[in-house]
Enzyme design. Structure first.
Site, PDB file in Angstrom:
ATOM      1  CG  ASP A   1      -8.158   0.062  10.158  1.00  0.00           C
ATOM      2  OD1 ASP A   1      -8.848   0.663  10.993  1.00  0.00           O
ATOM      3  OD2 ASP A   1      -8.653  -0.757   9.368  1.00  0.00           O
TER       4      ASP A   1
ATOM      5  N   GLY B   1       0.765  -1.253   0.000  1.00  0.00           N
ATOM      6  CA  GLY B   1       0.000   0.000   0.000  1.00  0.00           C
ATOM      7  C   GLY B   1       0.788   1.291   0.000  1.00  0.00           C
TER       8      GLY B   1
ATOM      9  CD  GLU C   1       1.891   0.527   7.317  1.00  0.00           C
ATOM     10  OE1 GLU C   1       1.398   0.667   6.187  1.00  0.00           O
ATOM     11  OE2 GLU C   1       1.859  -0.540   7.945  1.00  0.00           O
TER      12      GLU C   1
HETATM   13  P1  IMP Z   1      -4.181  -2.338  10.719  1.00  0.00           P
HETATM   14  O1  IMP Z   1      -3.232  -3.480  11.028  1.00  0.00           O
HETATM   15  O2  IMP Z   1      -5.573  -2.615  11.188  1.00  0.00           O
HETATM   16  O3  IMP Z   1      -3.662  -1.013  11.214  1.00  0.00           O
HETATM   17  O4  IMP Z   1      -4.352  -2.279   9.164  1.00  0.00           O
HETATM   18  C1  IMP Z   1      -3.362  -1.899   8.332  1.00  0.00           C
HETATM   19  C2  IMP Z   1      -3.575  -2.401   6.928  1.00  0.00           C
HETATM   20  O5  IMP Z   1      -4.956  -2.691   6.622  1.00  0.00           O
HETATM   21  C3  IMP Z   1      -3.151  -1.331   5.960  1.00  0.00           C
HETATM   22  O6  IMP Z   1      -1.766  -1.415   5.680  1.00  0.00           O
HETATM   23  C4  IMP Z   1      -4.036  -1.606   4.772  1.00  0.00           C
HETATM   24  O7  IMP Z   1      -3.419  -2.562   3.940  1.00  0.00           O
HETATM   25  C5  IMP Z   1      -5.298  -2.209   5.350  1.00  0.00           C
HETATM   26  N1  IMP Z   1      -6.383  -1.198   5.479  1.00  0.00           N
HETATM   27  C6  IMP Z   1      -6.871  -0.666   6.613  1.00  0.00           C
HETATM   28  N2  IMP Z   1      -7.871   0.191   6.358  1.00  0.00           N
HETATM   29  C7  IMP Z   1      -8.006   0.207   5.017  1.00  0.00           C
HETATM   30  C8  IMP Z   1      -8.890   0.933   4.117  1.00  0.00           C
HETATM   31  O8  IMP Z   1      -9.754   1.736   4.512  1.00  0.00           O
HETATM   32  N3  IMP Z   1      -8.727   0.692   2.786  1.00  0.00           N
HETATM   33  C9  IMP Z   1      -7.785  -0.179   2.301  1.00  0.00           C
HETATM   34  N4  IMP Z   1      -6.955  -0.867   3.102  1.00  0.00           N
HETATM   35  C10 IMP Z   1      -7.060  -0.677   4.447  1.00  0.00           C
END
Ligand code: IMP
Length: 179
Positions: free
Chosen positions: A106, A48, A102
């Site tokens: 999220d 991403g 990053e």
């Molecule tokens: P986390 O581990 O929950 O912080 O998620 C991180 C990863 O989830 C990011 O690097 C993205 O690949 C994916 N992600 C989280 N939210 C979104 C979104 O709204 N759209 C697309 N990918 C997302």
């Protein structure tokens, strides 16, 4: 065309590329000031962050390095998929200032995992720069040193972020239209 259909979901333009570029310029300016005279390596997290890393690094005037890492699932285990192996560390990050790039933070689970693994390589410090942050979804207390934009807990697409692997090429950021 302000709407896009990707698979079963409809998206609308949320943050135009011009605004993203403005935010990135501001972040680069801060990084250039804060990290002067440090031995810096930027580490973009694939897939991403490739677009963000590219646009940001173009505006970095520090004598610094960039590399890219990816999280891979452990092969041949019955893992839940929550712990992933960090692959692609081939530069020596020992004693360097590492800046993780990053696309989005999220829940923070991914970032937490990355930081834990990077600490094993004994960098001087680990800083975090993320283009997007969803504070309402965040479950960790790791400090995010550089945040481009805080957004609500909606699914977003474009500017490197995907839905089922598609949409990364969109220059603007889109958000899902809930039907
Ligand atoms: P986390 O581990 O929950 O912080 O998620 C991180 C990863 O989830 C990011 O690097 C993205 O690949 C994916 N992600 C989280 N939210 C979104 C979104 O709204 N759209 C697309 N990918 C997302």
């Amino acid at each position: 065309m302000t709407r896009k259909k990707v698979h079963d979901k409809e998206f609308e333009i949320y943050i135009p590329n011009a605004e993203i570029q403005r935010v990135i310029s501001e972040m680069a300016k801060k990084l250039n000031e804060d990290l002067a005279n440090k031995d810096v390596i930027f580490l973009g997290i694939l897939n991403g962050a490739f677009m963000f890393a590219s646009d940001l690094f173009r505006e970095i005037t520090l004598d610094s390095q960039i590399s890219f890492l990816k999280l891979a699932s452990y092969a041949g285990t019955s893992s839940t998929g929550t712990v992933k192996r960090l692959i692609g560390i081939n530069e020596d990050i020992f004693n360097k200032t590492v800046v993780i790039l990053e696309d989005i933070v999220d829940t923070g689970v991914t970032l937490d995992n990355i930081i834990k693994q990077l600490k094993g390589y004994e960098p001087a410090e680990i800083l975090v720069a993320t283009m997007l942050f969803k504070p309402d979804a965040y479950t960790k207390d790791l400090v995010l040193d550089y945040v481009g934009l805080e957004i609500p807990n909606d699914f977003v697409l474009g500017y490197g972020l995907d839905y089922e692997g598609y949409g990364r090429n969109l220059a603007d950021l889109y958000r899902v239209i809930e039907s």
